[in-house]
Write a protein that holds these residues in place. Sequence first.
Motif, short mmCIF file in Angstrom:
data_model
loop_
_atom_site.label_atom_id
_atom_site.label_comp_id
_atom_site.label_asym_id
_atom_site.label_seq_id
_atom_site.Cartn_x
_atom_site.Cartn_y
_atom_site.Cartn_z
N SER A 122 4.88 1.00 -0.39
CA SER A 122 3.68 0.69 0.60
C SER A 122 3.30 -0.59 -0.27
CB SER A 122 2.67 1.75 1.70
OG SER A 122 2.62 2.08 0.24
N ILE A 123 2.79 0.32 -1.58
CA ILE A 123 2.06 -0.35 -2.33
C ILE A 123 2.40 -2.25 -2.54
CG2 ILE A 123 1.25 -0.77 -5.26
CD1 ILE A 123 0.53 2.22 -5.11
N ALA A 124 4.11 -2.12 -2.88
CA ALA A 124 4.90 -3.43 -3.40
C ALA A 124 4.63 -4.54 -2.39
CB ALA A 124 5.56 -3.04 -3.43
N ASN A 125 4.50 -4.34 -1.21
CA ASN A 125 4.44 -4.69 0.41
C ASN A 125 3.14 -5.03 0.60
OD1 ASN A 125 4.56 -5.37 2.95
ND2 ASN A 125 4.95 -3.53 4.31
N PRO A 126 3.31 -6.19 0.44
CA PRO A 126 2.02 -7.54 0.85
C PRO A 126 0.99 -7.38 1.80
CG PRO A 126 3.94 -8.79 0.00
CD PRO A 126 4.65 -7.88 0.33
N LYS A 127 1.91 -7.27 3.00
CA LYS A 127 1.78 -6.57 4.39
C LYS A 127 1.01 -5.66 4.75
CE LYS A 127 4.44 -9.80 6.57
NZ LYS A 127 5.36 -10.59 7.20
N THR A 128 0.93 -4.62 3.75
CA THR A 128 0.36 -3.24 3.57
C THR A 128 -1.07 -3.31 3.45
OG1 THR A 128 2.08 -2.14 3.24
CG2 THR A 128 0.28 -1.06 2.91
N HIS A 129 -2.71 -2.28 4.06
CA HIS A 129 -3.34 -2.70 3.87
C HIS A 129 -3.59 -1.28 3.63
CE1 HIS A 129 -4.15 -7.43 4.68
NE2 HIS A 129 -3.00 -7.32 5.80
N TYR A 130 -4.48 -0.97 2.65
CA TYR A 130 -5.48 0.08 2.25
C TYR A 130 -6.17 0.33 1.41
CZ TYR A 130 -2.52 -0.07 -2.06
OH TYR A 130 -2.04 -0.85 -3.25
N GLY A 131 -7.37 0.84 1.81
CA GLY A 131 -8.68 0.95 0.51
C GLY A 131 -9.29 0.07 1.23
N ASP A 132 -9.99 -0.14 1.07
CA ASP A 132 -11.94 -0.88 1.79
C ASP A 132 -11.21 -2.24 0.47
OD1 ASP A 132 -14.11 -1.56 2.96
OD2 ASP A 132 -15.44 -0.30 1.68
N ALA A 133 -11.58 -3.07 1.25
CA ALA A 133 -11.53 -4.41 0.58
C ALA A 133 -12.39 -5.03 -0.12
CB ALA A 133 -10.83 -5.61 1.07
N LYS A 134 -13.69 -4.81 0.93
CA LYS A 134 -14.62 -5.35 0.73
C LYS A 134 -15.68 -5.05 -0.33
CE LYS A 134 -16.18 -7.28 5.05
NZ LYS A 134 -16.72 -7.57 6.09
#
Length: 130
Positions: free
Chosen positions: A10-22
């Motif tokens: 999931s980390i390698a997949n660029p379409k996976t979002h996890y964590g708080d981006a801001k």
Amino acid sequence: MRETVITPASIANPKTHYGDAKASTRHFITQRVTGLINVLFLGLLLFIVVRLAGQDRADMVSVIGNFWIGVPLALLIAIAAVHMRNGMRDTLEDYFAGSMYRLTMLLNTLFCLIVGLAGAGAVLKIVFWG
């Protein structure tokens, strides 16, 4: 609420979002800006260390008591405490999770707050009250 399991795939997949981006972006920028300010203030710190080498307490109080040296030094201590908090946070994130993670983040923040306030407060006391 469904908990997302983070795997290497999931980390390698660029379409996976996890964590708080801001929050992550703010943390990244804060770390870089405080690091840059620390580098810029390095000249002041070196001046103070060289100027006070071998001097007694009265000379130290007179140098740090100068408004144009003491106030930037207090600011440097406060900024270094923010930089220290962010750096420690990066390390603690790697080793703790769950409630222990929240506790270590709280203790990290409190420690850095105490160090920053005590250091900056001590310098400002010398500047404004001798």
